[in-house]
Design a protein around this motif. Structure first.
Motif, PDB file in Angstrom:
ATOM      1  N   GLN A  15      32.141 -47.870 -33.983  1.00 55.59           N
ATOM      2  CA  GLN A  15      33.413 -48.491 -33.626  1.00 55.59           C
ATOM      3  C   GLN A  15      34.050 -49.230 -34.798  1.00 55.59           C
ATOM      4  O   GLN A  15      35.233 -49.520 -34.768  1.00 55.59           O
ATOM      5  CB  GLN A  15      33.221 -49.473 -32.462  1.00 55.59           C
ATOM      6  CG  GLN A  15      32.762 -48.816 -31.194  1.00 55.59           C
ATOM      7  CD  GLN A  15      32.349 -49.831 -30.133  1.00 55.59           C
ATOM      8  OE1 GLN A  15      32.333 -51.026 -30.361  1.00 55.59           O
ATOM      9  NE2 GLN A  15      32.002 -49.332 -28.961  1.00 55.59           N
ATOM     10  N   ARG A  16      33.271 -49.556 -35.823  1.00 53.09           N
ATOM     11  CA  ARG A  16      33.767 -50.329 -36.949  1.00 53.09           C
ATOM     12  C   ARG A  16      34.006 -49.424 -38.145  1.00 53.09           C
ATOM     13  O   ARG A  16      33.074 -48.901 -38.737  1.00 53.09           O
ATOM     14  CB  ARG A  16      32.759 -51.417 -37.343  1.00 53.09           C
ATOM     15  CG  ARG A  16      32.565 -52.520 -36.353  1.00 53.09           C
ATOM     16  CD  ARG A  16      33.605 -53.627 -36.510  1.00 53.09           C
ATOM     17  NE  ARG A  16      33.745 -54.141 -37.840  1.00 53.09           N
ATOM     18  CZ  ARG A  16      33.239 -55.303 -38.268  1.00 53.09           C
ATOM     19  NH1 ARG A  16      32.555 -56.056 -37.457  1.00 53.09           N
ATOM     20  NH2 ARG A  16      33.446 -55.691 -39.506  1.00 53.09           N
ATOM     21  N   LEU A  41      27.612 -54.029 -47.261  1.00 52.18           N
ATOM     22  CA  LEU A  41      27.264 -53.330 -46.023  1.00 52.18           C
ATOM     23  C   LEU A  41      26.402 -54.216 -45.133  1.00 52.18           C
ATOM     24  O   LEU A  41      26.630 -54.300 -43.918  1.00 52.18           O
ATOM     25  CB  LEU A  41      26.548 -52.018 -46.340  1.00 52.18           C
ATOM     26  CG  LEU A  41      26.096 -51.182 -45.147  1.00 52.18           C
ATOM     27  CD1 LEU A  41      27.284 -50.748 -44.302  1.00 52.18           C
ATOM     28  CD2 LEU A  41      25.308 -49.956 -45.622  1.00 52.18           C
ATOM     29  N   ALA A  42      25.423 -54.892 -45.708  1.00 54.41           N
ATOM     30  CA  ALA A  42      24.568 -55.785 -44.922  1.00 54.41           C
ATOM     31  C   ALA A  42      25.395 -56.907 -44.290  1.00 54.41           C
ATOM     32  O   ALA A  42      25.205 -57.249 -43.119  1.00 54.41           O
ATOM     33  CB  ALA A  42      23.462 -56.366 -45.802  1.00 54.41           C
ATOM     34  N   ASP A  43      26.330 -57.461 -45.052  1.00 53.85           N
ATOM     35  CA  ASP A  43      27.204 -58.518 -44.507  1.00 53.85           C
ATOM     36  C   ASP A  43      28.085 -57.971 -43.393  1.00 53.85           C
ATOM     37  O   ASP A  43      28.260 -58.607 -42.354  1.00 53.85           O
ATOM     38  CB  ASP A  43      28.076 -59.132 -45.606  1.00 53.85           C
ATOM     39  CG  ASP A  43      27.287 -59.993 -46.575  1.00 53.85           C
ATOM     40  OD1 ASP A  43      26.132 -60.364 -46.253  1.00 53.85           O
ATOM     41  OD2 ASP A  43      27.834 -60.286 -47.663  1.00 53.85           O
ATOM     42  N   ALA A  44      28.657 -56.790 -43.612  1.00 54.47           N
ATOM     43  CA  ALA A  44      29.531 -56.176 -42.603  1.00 54.47           C
ATOM     44  C   ALA A  44      28.736 -55.860 -41.331  1.00 54.47           C
ATOM     45  O   ALA A  44      29.225 -56.060 -40.214  1.00 54.47           O
ATOM     46  CB  ALA A  44      30.181 -54.907 -43.156  1.00 54.47           C
ATOM     47  N   GLN A  45      27.501 -55.383 -41.489  1.00 57.71           N
ATOM     48  CA  GLN A  45      26.671 -55.080 -40.332  1.00 57.71           C
ATOM     49  C   GLN A  45      26.306 -56.357 -39.574  1.00 57.71           C
ATOM     50  O   GLN A  45      26.297 -56.375 -38.346  1.00 57.71           O
ATOM     51  CB  GLN A  45      25.403 -54.344 -40.763  1.00 57.71           C
ATOM     52  CG  GLN A  45      25.654 -52.912 -41.158  1.00 57.71           C
ATOM     53  CD  GLN A  45      24.421 -52.254 -41.739  1.00 57.71           C
ATOM     54  OE1 GLN A  45      23.667 -52.864 -42.504  1.00 57.71           O
ATOM     55  NE2 GLN A  45      24.216 -50.989 -41.383  1.00 57.71           N
ATOM     56  N   ALA A  46      26.016 -57.428 -40.299  1.00 51.75           N
ATOM     57  CA  ALA A  46      25.682 -58.695 -39.642  1.00 51.75           C
ATOM     58  C   ALA A  46      26.885 -59.230 -38.873  1.00 51.75           C
ATOM     59  O   ALA A  46      26.751 -59.685 -37.731  1.00 51.75           O
ATOM     60  CB  ALA A  46      25.203 -59.713 -40.672  1.00 51.75           C
ATOM     61  N   GLY A  51      29.585 -60.090 -33.661  1.00 50.44           N
ATOM     62  CA  GLY A  51      30.775 -59.868 -32.840  1.00 50.44           C
ATOM     63  C   GLY A  51      30.503 -58.987 -31.644  1.00 50.44           C
ATOM     64  O   GLY A  51      30.963 -59.251 -30.529  1.00 50.44           O
ATOM     65  N   LEU A  52      29.731 -57.941 -31.867  1.00 49.56           N
ATOM     66  CA  LEU A  52      29.395 -57.011 -30.786  1.00 49.56           C
ATOM     67  C   LEU A  52      28.607 -57.714 -29.693  1.00 49.56           C
ATOM     68  O   LEU A  52      28.904 -57.583 -28.504  1.00 49.56           O
ATOM     69  CB  LEU A  52      28.607 -55.828 -31.343  1.00 49.56           C
ATOM     70  CG  LEU A  52      28.213 -54.736 -30.359  1.00 49.56           C
ATOM     71  CD1 LEU A  52      29.446 -54.037 -29.824  1.00 49.56           C
ATOM     72  CD2 LEU A  52      27.294 -53.733 -31.039  1.00 49.56           C
ATOM     73  N   LEU A  53      27.603 -58.497 -30.096  1.00 55.28           N
ATOM     74  CA  LEU A  53      26.796 -59.213 -29.104  1.00 55.28           C
ATOM     75  C   LEU A  53      27.606 -60.282 -28.384  1.00 55.28           C
ATOM     76  O   LEU A  53      27.486 -60.441 -27.170  1.00 55.28           O
ATOM     77  CB  LEU A  53      25.565 -59.829 -29.759  1.00 55.28           C
ATOM     78  CG  LEU A  53      24.477 -58.841 -30.109  1.00 55.28           C
ATOM     79  CD1 LEU A  53      23.380 -59.515 -30.912  1.00 55.28           C
ATOM     80  CD2 LEU A  53      23.911 -58.185 -28.878  1.00 55.28           C
ATOM     81  N   ASP A  54      28.434 -61.016 -29.127  1.00 59.21           N
ATOM     82  CA  ASP A  54      29.273 -62.027 -28.486  1.00 59.21           C
ATOM     83  C   ASP A  54      30.202 -61.392 -27.450  1.00 59.21           C
ATOM     84  O   ASP A  54      30.342 -61.906 -26.339  1.00 59.21           O
ATOM     85  CB  ASP A  54      30.101 -62.792 -29.526  1.00 59.21           C
ATOM     86  CG  ASP A  54      29.256 -63.747 -30.358  1.00 59.21           C
ATOM     87  OD1 ASP A  54      28.109 -64.043 -29.963  1.00 59.21           O
ATOM     88  OD2 ASP A  54      29.754 -64.193 -31.416  1.00 59.21           O
TER      89      ASP A  54
END
Length: 158
Positions: A15-16, A41-46, A51-54
């Motif tokens: 989705q991102r 990439l690690a920062d974007a994934q975190a 955001g996804l979990l929230d």
């Protein structure tokens, strides 16, 4: 609410667009640039994971509250992180005060949420006494002995 963290993460990454774009750039990058892109990439994934979990928790909690008089979100992720591949991680823990006549609809909603979201499933128990929805009396903490002494003083003064 429990979930397969790898499945949740994979759904979020599709989705991102920024995560997919960084993955593409990483494939053709020079070693120095690849190092920087891996960090990005690690920062974007975190960020995506948080955001996804929230969003998932807020949406799920809101759906459950349609059938409850009160709710209490008591935990999120219980020590698990979305960058792990835990297939049975606790995603959300909550307590709901549900009227008896609304219980079948509430349980149906809990089951439906898990069916609509691949990689999620639910576990619930109850009914339980509504201890989660009681609060200690307001004011300074005092022992039962102090409270009894004050009461005895009031009674003897009267």
């Amino acid at each position: 609410l429990y979930g397969d963290l790898a499945a949740i993460r994979q759904r979020g990454e599709t989705q991102r667009g920024d995560v997919a774009r960084l993955r593409q750039e990483l494939e053709t990058a020079s070693p120095g640039r690849a190092y920087l892109l891996r960090r990005k990439l690690a920062d974007a994934q975190a960020d995506m994971a948080e955001g996804l979990l929230d969003d998932l928790i807020a949406q799920t909690y809101s759906q459950f509250m349609r059938h409850a008089r009160a709710g209490l979100l008591t935990g999120r992720m219980a020590g698990a992180r979305l960058d792990q591949d835990d297939p049975q991680a606790e995603v959300m823990r909550a307590a709901f005060l549900v009227p008896r006549d609304a219980t079948p609809a509430f349980i149906a909603e809990v089951d439906a949420v898990a069916e609509r979201q691949p990689g999620l499933w639910s576990a619930y128990s109850g009914p339980w006494a509504p201890y989660s929805f009681t609060a200690p009396p307001a004011g300074p903490e005092e022992s039962a002995e102090e409270s009894a002494e004050e009461h005895m003083e009031e009674v003897s003064d009267a």
